[in-house]
Design a protein around this motif. Sequence first.
Motif, PDB file in Angstrom:
ATOM      1  N   TRP A   1      -7.803   1.536   4.197  1.00 27.76           N
ATOM      2  CA  TRP A   1      -6.803   0.491   3.983  1.00 27.76           C
ATOM      3  C   TRP A   1      -7.138  -0.210   2.680  1.00 27.76           C
ATOM      4  O   TRP A   1      -8.042  -1.039   2.611  1.00 27.76           O
ATOM      5  N   LEU A   2      -6.410   0.158   1.628  1.00 25.95           N
ATOM      6  CA  LEU A   2      -6.598  -0.439   0.313  1.00 25.95           C
ATOM      7  C   LEU A   2      -5.262  -1.000  -0.133  1.00 25.95           C
ATOM      8  O   LEU A   2      -4.248  -0.285  -0.144  1.00 25.95           O
ATOM      9  N   ILE A   3      -5.246  -2.265  -0.524  1.00 25.41           N
ATOM     10  CA  ILE A   3      -3.989  -2.948  -0.802  1.00 25.41           C
ATOM     11  C   ILE A   3      -3.985  -3.528  -2.214  1.00 25.41           C
ATOM     12  O   ILE A   3      -5.037  -3.749  -2.824  1.00 25.41           O
ATOM     13  N   SER A   4      -2.761  -3.780  -2.699  1.00 25.51           N
ATOM     14  CA  SER A   4      -2.566  -4.500  -3.953  1.00 25.51           C
ATOM     15  C   SER A   4      -1.702  -5.719  -3.678  1.00 25.51           C
ATOM     16  O   SER A   4      -0.578  -5.587  -3.160  1.00 25.51           O
ATOM     17  N   ASP A   5      -2.214  -6.908  -3.994  1.00 25.67           N
ATOM     18  CA  ASP A   5      -1.411  -8.125  -3.874  1.00 25.67           C
ATOM     19  C   ASP A   5      -0.295  -8.115  -4.911  1.00 25.67           C
ATOM     20  O   ASP A   5      -0.442  -7.547  -6.008  1.00 25.67           O
ATOM     21  N   ASP A   6       0.813  -8.758  -4.584  1.00 24.46           N
ATOM     22  CA  ASP A   6       1.835  -9.017  -5.591  1.00 24.46           C
ATOM     23  C   ASP A   6       1.199  -9.885  -6.674  1.00 24.46           C
ATOM     24  O   ASP A   6       0.704 -10.987  -6.387  1.00 24.46           O
ATOM     25  N   PRO A   7       1.169  -9.424  -7.937  1.00 28.51           N
ATOM     26  CA  PRO A   7       0.499 -10.206  -8.984  1.00 28.51           C
ATOM     27  C   PRO A   7       1.032 -11.625  -9.129  1.00 28.51           C
ATOM     28  O   PRO A   7       0.304 -12.523  -9.550  1.00 28.51           O
TER      29      PRO A   7
ATOM     30  N   HIS B   1       0.864  -1.177   0.000  1.00 24.71           N
ATOM     31  CA  HIS B   1       0.000   0.000   0.000  1.00 24.71           C
ATOM     32  C   HIS B   1       0.900   1.227   0.000  1.00 24.71           C
ATOM     33  O   HIS B   1       1.060   1.898   1.015  1.00 24.71           O
ATOM     34  N   ASP B   2       1.508   1.486  -1.157  1.00 23.66           N
ATOM     35  CA  ASP B   2       2.474   2.582  -1.273  1.00 23.66           C
ATOM     36  C   ASP B   2       2.214   3.500  -2.464  1.00 23.66           C
ATOM     37  O   ASP B   2       3.055   4.332  -2.806  1.00 23.66           O
ATOM     38  N   GLU B   3       1.029   3.351  -3.099  1.00 19.95           N
ATOM     39  CA  GLU B   3       0.616   4.246  -4.171  1.00 19.95           C
ATOM     40  C   GLU B   3      -0.794   4.750  -3.896  1.00 19.95           C
ATOM     41  O   GLU B   3      -1.610   4.025  -3.324  1.00 19.95           O
ATOM     42  N   HIS B   4      -1.062   5.977  -4.334  1.00 22.87           N
ATOM     43  CA  HIS B   4      -2.413   6.517  -4.203  1.00 22.87           C
ATOM     44  C   HIS B   4      -3.157   6.266  -5.514  1.00 22.87           C
ATOM     45  O   HIS B   4      -2.953   6.951  -6.510  1.00 22.87           O
TER      46      HIS B   4
ATOM     47  N   MET C   1      -0.822   1.820  11.179  1.00 21.59           N
ATOM     48  CA  MET C   1      -0.760   2.402   9.838  1.00 21.59           C
ATOM     49  C   MET C   1      -1.302   3.821   9.823  1.00 21.59           C
ATOM     50  O   MET C   1      -2.246   4.154  10.552  1.00 21.59           O
ATOM     51  N   ALA C   2      -0.732   4.659   8.980  1.00 19.71           N
ATOM     52  CA  ALA C   2      -1.249   5.989   8.669  1.00 19.71           C
ATOM     53  C   ALA C   2      -0.478   6.481   7.453  1.00 19.71           C
ATOM     54  O   ALA C   2       0.628   6.004   7.165  1.00 19.71           O
ATOM     55  N   GLY C   3      -1.063   7.435   6.751  1.00 20.15           N
ATOM     56  CA  GLY C   3      -0.395   7.927   5.552  1.00 20.15           C
ATOM     57  C   GLY C   3      -0.882   9.294   5.136  1.00 20.15           C
ATOM     58  O   GLY C   3      -1.715   9.910   5.801  1.00 20.15           O
ATOM     59  N   PRO C   4      -0.381   9.783   3.990  1.00 20.48           N
ATOM     60  CA  PRO C   4      -0.656  11.154   3.558  1.00 20.48           C
ATOM     61  C   PRO C   4      -1.921  11.327   2.728  1.00 20.48           C
ATOM     62  O   PRO C   4      -2.274  12.461   2.398  1.00 20.48           O
ATOM     63  N   ASP C   5      -2.598  10.245   2.382  1.00 17.25           N
ATOM     64  CA  ASP C   5      -3.779  10.367   1.515  1.00 17.25           C
ATOM     65  C   ASP C   5      -4.923  11.074   2.232  1.00 17.25           C
ATOM     66  O   ASP C   5      -5.031  11.014   3.462  1.00 17.25           O
TER      67      ASP C   5
ATOM     68  N   ARG D   1      -1.831   4.985   0.295  1.00 13.87           N
ATOM     69  CA  ARG D   1      -0.462   5.105   0.796  1.00 13.87           C
ATOM     70  C   ARG D   1      -0.481   5.067   2.321  1.00 13.87           C
ATOM     71  O   ARG D   1      -1.069   5.939   2.963  1.00 13.87           O
ATOM     72  N   LEU D   2       0.178   4.068   2.874  1.00  9.04           N
ATOM     73  CA  LEU D   2       0.204   3.895   4.323  1.00  9.04           C
ATOM     74  C   LEU D   2       1.574   3.405   4.764  1.00  9.04           C
ATOM     75  O   LEU D   2       2.038   2.349   4.315  1.00  9.04           O
ATOM     76  N   GLU D   3       2.238   4.167   5.643  1.00  4.88           N
ATOM     77  CA  GLU D   3       3.348   3.594   6.395  1.00  4.88           C
ATOM     78  C   GLU D   3       2.783   2.508   7.308  1.00  4.88           C
ATOM     79  O   GLU D   3       1.640   2.604   7.755  1.00  4.88           O
ATOM     80  N   GLU D   4       3.602   1.510   7.625  1.00  2.00           N
ATOM     81  CA  GLU D   4       3.122   0.461   8.527  1.00  2.00           C
ATOM     82  C   GLU D   4       4.223   0.015   9.471  1.00  2.00           C
ATOM     83  O   GLU D   4       5.381  -0.140   9.083  1.00  2.00           O
ATOM     84  N   ILE D   5       3.821  -0.179  10.727  1.00  2.00           N
ATOM     85  CA  ILE D   5       4.694  -0.734  11.759  1.00  2.00           C
ATOM     86  C   ILE D   5       4.181  -2.118  12.134  1.00  2.00           C
ATOM     87  O   ILE D   5       2.981  -2.302  12.328  1.00  2.00           O
TER      88      ILE D   5
END
Length: 304
Positions: free
Chosen positions: A270-276, A179-182, A261-265, A189-193
Amino acid sequence: MSTTDQRWFHRRGALARGGWESVVDERTPDWEHTGIRVAEIAPGTTLELSDIGIERIVVPLSGSFDIVHTADGAATTTHLTGRASVFDGPTDVLYLSSDSTARLTGEGRVAIATSPTTVVKPSRRIPAAETPIELRGAGASSRQVHNFGTPLALDAARLIVCEVITPAENWSSYPPHKHDEHVPGRESRLEEIYYFEAAPVAGADAVGDAAFGMFSTYSSPAGEIDINAMVRSGDIALVPYGYHGPAVAAPGYDLYYLNVMAGPDPEREWLISDDPAHAWVRDTWKGQQIDSRLPFGNETEGQQ
C-alpha cells in the motif's frame, strides 16, 4: 457542479444478489481485482462460498459466526466470536485460502472481502487480540485503524484489508490521496472498496437509521471520477482510480468503513500519493494530540 457517479457509488441493497445484501465481484462493470459480499444472517440461515480461485477474509460486523471451510477434501470449522457492532473494537477474522470453499452460519451481520488469485496461502484465524491497532492522524483528523489484513499482519496473495473508525466530527482518508500508478517505492496500483456504517455516538437519543457521514473522490490523471455523497450504513463506494477522501463523520454520528484493496502490481503493498494541493495538512498534526475518544472498544493489545 459536483455529482455522484452512479457507476462507483451504490446505496445499501442496490447490489443485492443470491441472498446477499451487496455483492461486488468480477461481474461488476469495469471492476477486476477486488470484491465484497455483505449479508445479514439469521439463525437457521446458511450462506455458501462455493467458488475457488478467490482468497477471502471473513469479517464479522456484528454477531458471531461459524465457518465450515473445506480444502483438498478436508473440512475445518472455525468459530468467530465477533462483536456487538463495528464500534466495539476489533473482531477476530478468518482468512480463507484460494483453494477453499466455505459455509457460513450464525446470527448477525458479516462482510466477506475477496480477490481472485491462483496463489494459495494458508487459511488463518486472526484473533481480535492480535489485530494491530493504529491511531492515525491527530486532532480532528484522528482515526482508529484495525490492520488485520495488511501486509505486516497477514500473508495473503493480493488482498489488503483494514477497517477505520472515525469519531463524530473528525475527518479520515485525509489528506486526499491516490494509488493508481505503478511507481516503484512510491505508489502502487490498487482498486479500493469502501463499505460504510454509521451510528449515533454512545448515549445519544437518536434514530440509528439517520446516522450518516460524507465521502468524496475526484479525478486524477488515471481517470475521471466524481463522488460526493452522504453515506449511511450499508452503502458502498468503489474507487478504481483518482484521489479519495475525505471521509467525514458528521457531528453526533461515528463513522466506520471497511477498506478492501488489491491490484495488478507484482508486489502486495500500500503506497499512496497525497494530492499535492493538500499534502501540507500533515505538517499541521505535529504537536497535536490524538483524539481522547480513541481507541474505541476494549481491545487495545497490539496497539501501534
